[in-house]
Write a protein that holds these residues in place. Structure first.
Motif, PDB file in Angstrom:
ATOM      1  N   VAL A 147       1.032  -0.827   0.094  1.00  0.00           N
ATOM      2  CA  VAL A 147      -0.172  -0.158  -0.149  1.00  0.00           C
ATOM      3  C   VAL A 147       0.783   0.847  -0.059  1.00  0.00           C
ATOM      4  N   LEU A 148       2.033   1.831   0.856  1.00  0.00           N
ATOM      5  CA  LEU A 148       2.736   2.517   0.876  1.00  0.00           C
ATOM      6  C   LEU A 148       3.758   2.858  -0.688  1.00  0.00           C
ATOM      7  N   ASN A 149       3.713   1.199  -1.053  1.00  0.00           N
ATOM      8  CA  ASN A 149       4.643   1.577  -2.204  1.00  0.00           C
ATOM      9  C   ASN A 149       3.738   2.173  -3.747  1.00  0.00           C
ATOM     10  N   ASN A 150       2.803   1.447  -3.578  1.00  0.00           N
ATOM     11  CA  ASN A 150       1.226   2.179  -4.475  1.00  0.00           C
ATOM     12  C   ASN A 150       1.103   3.789  -4.333  1.00  0.00           C
ATOM     13  N   LEU A 151       0.999   4.407  -2.998  1.00  0.00           N
ATOM     14  CA  LEU A 151       0.917   5.973  -2.484  1.00  0.00           C
ATOM     15  C   LEU A 151       2.824   7.160  -3.183  1.00  0.00           C
ATOM     16  N   ASN A 152       3.890   5.840  -3.698  1.00  0.00           N
ATOM     17  CA  ASN A 152       4.440   6.163  -3.540  1.00  0.00           C
ATOM     18  C   ASN A 152       5.573   6.928  -2.248  1.00  0.00           C
ATOM     19  N   CYS A 153       5.403   6.811  -1.049  1.00  0.00           N
ATOM     20  CA  CYS A 153       5.887   6.285  -0.278  1.00  0.00           C
ATOM     21  C   CYS A 153       7.335   5.262   0.062  1.00  0.00           C
ATOM     22  N   SER A 154       8.269   5.657   0.685  1.00  0.00           N
ATOM     23  CA  SER A 154       9.864   5.280   0.844  1.00  0.00           C
ATOM     24  C   SER A 154       9.424   5.048   2.218  1.00  0.00           C
ATOM     25  N   VAL A 155      10.341   3.792   2.662  1.00  0.00           N
ATOM     26  CA  VAL A 155       9.936   3.446   4.553  1.00  0.00           C
ATOM     27  C   VAL A 155      11.154   3.745   4.567  1.00  0.00           C
ATOM     28  N   VAL A 156      11.331   4.301   5.379  1.00  0.00           N
ATOM     29  CA  VAL A 156      13.002   5.404   6.040  1.00  0.00           C
ATOM     30  C   VAL A 156      13.595   4.273   7.177  1.00  0.00           C
ATOM     31  N   SER A 157      12.243   4.077   7.707  1.00  0.00           N
ATOM     32  CA  SER A 157      12.945   3.180   9.106  1.00  0.00           C
ATOM     33  C   SER A 157      11.859   2.899   9.731  1.00  0.00           C
ATOM     34  N   ALA A 158      11.841   0.965  10.518  1.00  0.00           N
ATOM     35  CA  ALA A 158      10.302   0.856  10.812  1.00  0.00           C
ATOM     36  C   ALA A 158      10.735   0.191  11.746  1.00  0.00           C
ATOM     37  N   GLU A 159      10.236  -0.430  13.281  1.00  0.00           N
ATOM     38  CA  GLU A 159      10.041  -1.264  14.009  1.00  0.00           C
ATOM     39  C   GLU A 159       9.176  -2.324  13.972  1.00  0.00           C
ATOM     40  N   VAL A 160       8.846  -3.588  14.025  1.00  0.00           N
ATOM     41  CA  VAL A 160       7.491  -4.423  13.637  1.00  0.00           C
ATOM     42  C   VAL A 160       7.874  -5.700  14.784  1.00  0.00           C
ATOM     43  N   TRP A 161       6.239  -5.212  16.125  1.00  0.00           N
ATOM     44  CA  TRP A 161       6.978  -6.588  17.374  1.00  0.00           C
ATOM     45  C   TRP A 161       5.612  -6.879  17.218  1.00  0.00           C
ATOM     46  N   THR A 162       5.645  -8.387  17.458  1.00  0.00           N
ATOM     47  CA  THR A 162       4.456  -9.617  17.300  1.00  0.00           C
ATOM     48  C   THR A 162       3.848 -10.366  18.907  1.00  0.00           C
ATOM     49  N   HIS A 163       3.482  -9.919  19.609  1.00  0.00           N
ATOM     50  CA  HIS A 163       3.441 -10.951  20.541  1.00  0.00           C
ATOM     51  C   HIS A 163       1.903 -11.196  20.976  1.00  0.00           C
ATOM     52  N   SER A 164       1.157 -12.743  21.167  1.00  0.00           N
ATOM     53  CA  SER A 164       0.131 -13.215  22.076  1.00  0.00           C
ATOM     54  C   SER A 164      -0.543 -12.874  20.457  1.00  0.00           C
ATOM     55  N   ASN A 165      -0.406 -13.193  19.598  1.00  0.00           N
ATOM     56  CA  ASN A 165      -1.125 -13.139  18.180  1.00  0.00           C
ATOM     57  C   ASN A 165      -1.271 -11.014  17.809  1.00  0.00           C
ATOM     58  N   ARG A 166      -0.878 -10.209  18.401  1.00  0.00           N
ATOM     59  CA  ARG A 166      -0.803  -9.382  17.775  1.00  0.00           C
ATOM     60  C   ARG A 166       0.355  -8.565  17.328  1.00  0.00           C
ATOM     61  N   VAL A 167      -0.088  -7.202  16.837  1.00  0.00           N
ATOM     62  CA  VAL A 167       1.332  -6.554  16.159  1.00  0.00           C
ATOM     63  C   VAL A 167       1.134  -4.782  16.458  1.00  0.00           C
ATOM     64  N   ALA A 168       2.232  -4.501  16.811  1.00  0.00           N
ATOM     65  CA  ALA A 168       2.413  -3.413  16.613  1.00  0.00           C
ATOM     66  C   ALA A 168       3.974  -2.403  15.683  1.00  0.00           C
ATOM     67  N   ALA A 169       3.749  -1.665  14.857  1.00  0.00           N
ATOM     68  CA  ALA A 169       4.550  -1.173  14.144  1.00  0.00           C
ATOM     69  C   ALA A 169       4.121   0.545  13.499  1.00  0.00           C
ATOM     70  N   VAL A 170       5.873   0.890  13.984  1.00  0.00           N
ATOM     71  CA  VAL A 170       5.571   2.277  14.203  1.00  0.00           C
ATOM     72  C   VAL A 170       7.178   2.176  12.697  1.00  0.00           C
ATOM     73  N   VAL A 171       6.142   3.252  11.612  1.00  0.00           N
ATOM     74  CA  VAL A 171       6.622   3.026  10.243  1.00  0.00           C
ATOM     75  C   VAL A 171       7.376   4.714  10.006  1.00  0.00           C
TER      76      VAL A 171
END
Length: 410
Positions: A147-171
């Protein structure tokens, strides 16, 4: 709300005045201990001071092997034994100077926070920071990157965690090629209140805490030895609550623990940390910010659950892959698509770009959580590129070899 804000400002101004009258003292000693650099911090105490100090050390990827914490009353006196990732003392003068300068600055102890919702300005003026939290499922990161690529957005940095079937991300993203920040709405992700100036990893803890990832049931057959062991007891003679944590040692363990205690409004008055072996031992004497110890069994159980979750969020059991190559638009989308099409799930990810180079780390398992076979690994390497993708750690290989060795004797 308004009177509360004024009160917080007044408290900060008063704290700054006291701090100017009693400036912090940071001593970094390489002679006091044979195996580690000793960092002593003496300062006026304020709720969150311990976290700010630990955060500075953790952000440099330094390892705290021992810690002695004392902040009873209005004064904060802590000692940390610190080594680098290779197990050596801290000898780099630039790093030593940075630690001393940072810990003695007002910015360390009086950070400014800005409130926003969903999509917020990041600490970098050219980036937009997107926060996502909710149920995890296979291929989710791949879909977000597409989705971000289709919006011409380039990811500079990201952190993704998963735990107990949940996910959190800061992009953090920028528009390509203008670099003016994304202009879009968040539809799929749960909208959460965020602080634009909050430390990224602390923010991930806050997001998963708000999403109640700690309120999970223990699965049948789950090994007790593989889990974090947290005990919470009363200390009536001193009017403290005692927290004892035993877990497998790993980098940033102390940060994750102190971050959770701080954000749950507990104050550490005394503490001892020892991670000299594979098992880390942490002991804290705490009270709530109102000065009282824990008052109910429900509060005790909630604290145990939250500390277990905080430590387990960063624990990554899976195939660890590193991607290092020249950065370009769509790179992350292509790599995560390969993982998704190979039937793999991303358990944790750290995405970064430095000087035009992409440096990404992924922790992967099969969708069902099973080990990844050698054929799948080789297929991924062929599609991504052998020179680009490197296997850093494969814990499943050792389990398979141990199992094969046992079978050979049976």
């Amino acid at each position: 709300m308004g009177s509360s804000t004024v009160g917080e400002v007044d408290d900060d101004e008063y704290s700054k005045l006291i701090r100017k009258m009693n400036p912090p003292r940071v001593v970094i000693d390489n002679d006091a201990c044979d195996t580690a650099t000793v960092i002593r911090v003496d300062s006026v105490n304020k709720h969150g001071t311990l976290l700010e100090v630990v955060q500075v050390i953790a952000d440099l990827n330094l390892v705290i092997t021992k810690a002695y914490i004392s902040s009873d009353g209005s004064w904060f006196m802590d000692v940390f034994n610190v080594i680098d990732c290779d197990g050596n003392k801290i000898l780099d003068k630039k790093i030593i100077s940075y630690i001393q300068t940072t810990l003695e600055s007002d910015e360390c102890f009086f950070p400014k926070f800005r409130n926003s919702v969903g999509i917020v300005p990041s600490s970098s003026k050219d980036c937009t920071s997107i926060e996502l939290v909710g149920p995890d499922r296979p291929g989710l990161l791949s879909e977000i990157c597409a989705v971000l690529n289709n919006l011409n957005c380039s990811v500079v940095s990201a952190e993704v965690w998963t735990h107990s079937n949940r996910v959190a991300a800061v992009v953090q993203v920028i528009d390509d090629p203008t670099g003016s920040g994304g202009n879009y709405e968040s539809h799929a992700a749960k909208t959460v209140v965020s602080r634009g100036g909050t430390h990224k990893e602390r923010r991930l803890h806050q997001m998963m805490f708000d999403d109640r990832d700690y309120a999970r049931k223990r699965f049948e057959g789950e090994s007790e030895s593989s889990r974090t062991n947290v005990a919470v007891m009363d200390c009536p003679e001193k009017d403290y609550t005692v927290v004892i944590i035993r877990s497998k040692d790993r980098p940033k363990l102390l940060f994750d623990t102190v971050c959770t205690l701080t954000d749950m409004d507990y104050v550490v008055y005394h503490g001892t940390v020892d991670s000299g072996t594979e098992e880390a031992y942490q002991e804290y004497y705490i009270r709530h910010v109102d000065g009282l110890p824990l008052r109910s069994e429900a509060e005790r159980q909630r604290l145990i659950q939250c500390l277990e979750a905080a430590i387990e969020r960063r624990t990554s059991e899976g195939l660890e892959l590193e991607v290092r190559t020249e950065d370009r638009v769509g790179l992350l989308s292509e790599i995560t698509r390969v993982f998704r099409e190979s039937g793999l799930t991303i358990r944790r990810a750290n995405i970064s770009t430095r000087g035009g180079e992409a440096l990404d780390t992924f922790y992967l398992t099969e969708n069902a959580g099973n080990p990844i076979d050698a054929k799948t690994i080789e297929s991924i390497r062929e599609r991504v590129g052998h020179k680009i993708l490197r296997i850093k750690h494969n814990p499943f290989r050792y389990r398979f070899e141990s199992f094969r060795s046992i079978r050979s004797y049976s």
